[in-house]
Scaffold this motif. Structure first.
Motif, PDB file in Angstrom:
ATOM      1  N   TYR A  91       0.831  -1.198   0.000  1.00  0.00           N
ATOM      2  CA  TYR A  91       0.000   0.000   0.000  1.00  0.00           C
ATOM      3  C   TYR A  91       0.872   1.256   0.000  1.00  0.00           C
ATOM      4  CZ  TYR A  91      -3.581   3.376   1.245  1.00  0.00           C
ATOM      5  OH  TYR A  91      -4.419   4.464   1.248  1.00  0.00           O
ATOM      6  N   ASP A  92       1.894   1.267   0.848  1.00  0.00           N
ATOM      7  CA  ASP A  92       2.796   2.412   0.917  1.00  0.00           C
ATOM      8  C   ASP A  92       3.463   2.665  -0.427  1.00  0.00           C
ATOM      9  OD1 ASP A  92       2.140   2.650   3.558  1.00  0.00           O
ATOM     10  OD2 ASP A  92       4.090   1.995   4.324  1.00  0.00           O
ATOM     11  N   LEU A  99       8.620   6.306   4.367  1.00  0.00           N
ATOM     12  CA  LEU A  99       8.674   5.306   5.440  1.00  0.00           C
ATOM     13  C   LEU A  99       7.931   5.786   6.681  1.00  0.00           C
ATOM     14  CD1 LEU A  99       9.853   2.518   6.073  1.00  0.00           C
ATOM     15  CD2 LEU A  99      11.864   3.671   6.985  1.00  0.00           C
ATOM     16  N   GLN A 100       8.101   7.048   7.039  1.00  0.00           N
ATOM     17  CA  GLN A 100       7.468   7.565   8.251  1.00  0.00           C
ATOM     18  C   GLN A 100       5.988   7.890   8.075  1.00  0.00           C
ATOM     19  OE1 GLN A 100      10.116  10.780   9.030  1.00  0.00           O
ATOM     20  NE2 GLN A 100      11.448   9.557  10.328  1.00  0.00           N
ATOM     21  N   TRP A 106       5.261   1.288  10.904  1.00  0.00           N
ATOM     22  CA  TRP A 106       4.440   1.198  12.111  1.00  0.00           C
ATOM     23  C   TRP A 106       3.902  -0.221  12.304  1.00  0.00           C
ATOM     24  CZ3 TRP A 106       6.026   4.867  14.827  1.00  0.00           C
ATOM     25  CH2 TRP A 106       6.373   6.080  14.250  1.00  0.00           C
ATOM     26  N   SER A 107       3.635  -0.927  11.201  1.00  0.00           N
ATOM     27  CA  SER A 107       3.202  -2.325  11.300  1.00  0.00           C
ATOM     28  C   SER A 107       4.330  -3.200  11.838  1.00  0.00           C
ATOM     29  CB  SER A 107       2.748  -2.849   9.939  1.00  0.00           C
ATOM     30  OG  SER A 107       1.622  -2.169   9.493  1.00  0.00           O
ATOM     31  N   MET A 108       5.548  -2.936  11.399  1.00  0.00           N
ATOM     32  CA  MET A 108       6.703  -3.701  11.889  1.00  0.00           C
ATOM     33  C   MET A 108       6.959  -3.428  13.370  1.00  0.00           C
ATOM     34  SD  MET A 108       7.940  -5.727   9.640  1.00  0.00           S
ATOM     35  CE  MET A 108       9.537  -6.079  10.334  1.00  0.00           C
ATOM     36  N   PHE A 144      -2.709  -0.580  12.734  1.00  0.00           N
ATOM     37  CA  PHE A 144      -3.034  -0.329  11.332  1.00  0.00           C
ATOM     38  C   PHE A 144      -4.370   0.408  11.201  1.00  0.00           C
ATOM     39  CE2 PHE A 144      -3.807  -1.605   6.909  1.00  0.00           C
ATOM     40  CZ  PHE A 144      -2.550  -1.355   6.379  1.00  0.00           C
ATOM     41  N   ILE A 145      -5.384  -0.073  11.905  1.00  0.00           N
ATOM     42  CA  ILE A 145      -6.709   0.553  11.829  1.00  0.00           C
ATOM     43  C   ILE A 145      -6.705   1.930  12.478  1.00  0.00           C
ATOM     44  CG2 ILE A 145      -9.082   0.356  12.667  1.00  0.00           C
ATOM     45  CD1 ILE A 145      -8.831  -2.682  12.161  1.00  0.00           C
ATOM     46  N   SER A 146      -6.027   2.068  13.611  1.00  0.00           N
ATOM     47  CA  SER A 146      -5.950   3.374  14.287  1.00  0.00           C
ATOM     48  C   SER A 146      -5.259   4.420  13.416  1.00  0.00           C
ATOM     49  CB  SER A 146      -5.202   3.253  15.610  1.00  0.00           C
ATOM     50  OG  SER A 146      -5.888   2.408  16.483  1.00  0.00           O
ATOM     51  N   LEU A 147      -4.149   4.035  12.793  1.00  0.00           N
ATOM     52  CA  LEU A 147      -3.447   4.970  11.917  1.00  0.00           C
ATOM     53  C   LEU A 147      -4.311   5.353  10.717  1.00  0.00           C
ATOM     54  CD1 LEU A 147       0.282   3.814  11.615  1.00  0.00           C
ATOM     55  CD2 LEU A 147      -0.573   6.034  12.330  1.00  0.00           C
TER      56      LEU A 147
END
Length: 187
Positions: A91-92, A99-100, A106-108, A144-147
């Motif tokens: 997705y990124d 990256l940020q 953040w998933s890692m 993931f959902i919160s972000l």
């Protein structure tokens, strides 16, 4: 990349993680009440057999254990959250995120934190088996959902399965054919 590909990975990965979360809890904790011992732990350790156990797990030596004990983690505890992490990276890349500002980093971090909490819980429970997905899934999927919700991209992540469209033109295309010829020549 086809839009359906991202849609399938995002939604199926989430459902798969949720179901695996419940599966892990059932076979570690609830099966103990039904069968008088945790079925998943017995199978993973290879109790009552001459073999080393199921070959789908990693044995990790415990630090500072004078008896040479080890902790075990199943490949499912690595691979299933890995689907979400792979989705985040894809997705990124498709959304051209750094990256940020993306989801992969953040998933890692969330996966590593969930794994760390799993081992802390394992040590606090005096070595009694813990379902790793009990800790890993809330960290990874929750982050993931919160972000996604905080950034306003949750619909793009889960409903459409595609990144927001990125405009590559600096000016709008011409409206009629006479202007289009002039546009091609000036470009």
């Amino acid at each position: 990349m086809p839009i359906i590909y991202l849609l399938i990975i995002g939604q199926v990965g989430s459902v798969l993680l949720g179901c695996s979360f419940l599966y892990d809890i059932f076979w570690v904790f609830i099966s103990k009440m039904l069968f008088h011992e945790s079925v998943m732990i017995v199978v993973a350790r290879g109790d009552n057999t001459d073999e080393d156990g199921v070959p789908m797990l990693l044995k990790i030596p415990r630090m500072f254990d004078p008896w040479g004990g080890y902790s075990i983690i199943g490949f499912g505890d690595i691979l299933l959250p890995g689907l979400l992490v792979a989705f985040a990276l894809r997705y990124d890349w498709a959304a051209r995120k750094t990256l940020q500002s993306g989801y992969f980093l953040w998933s890692m971090v969330a996966y590593g934190s969930g794994l760390l909490i799993t081992y802390v819980a394992l040590n606090l429970m005096d070595g009694h088996g813990q379902p790793a997905l009990l800790y890993i899934v809330p960290f990874t999927l929750g982050t993931f959902i919160s972000l996604g919700k905080k950034r306003g991209e949750l619909r793009n992540l889960w409903m459409k399965g595609q990144p927001p469209r990125v405009c590559t033109h600096s000016h709008p295309p011409p409206k009629d054919s006479a202007d289009s010829a002039a546009h091609v020549i000036s470009s």
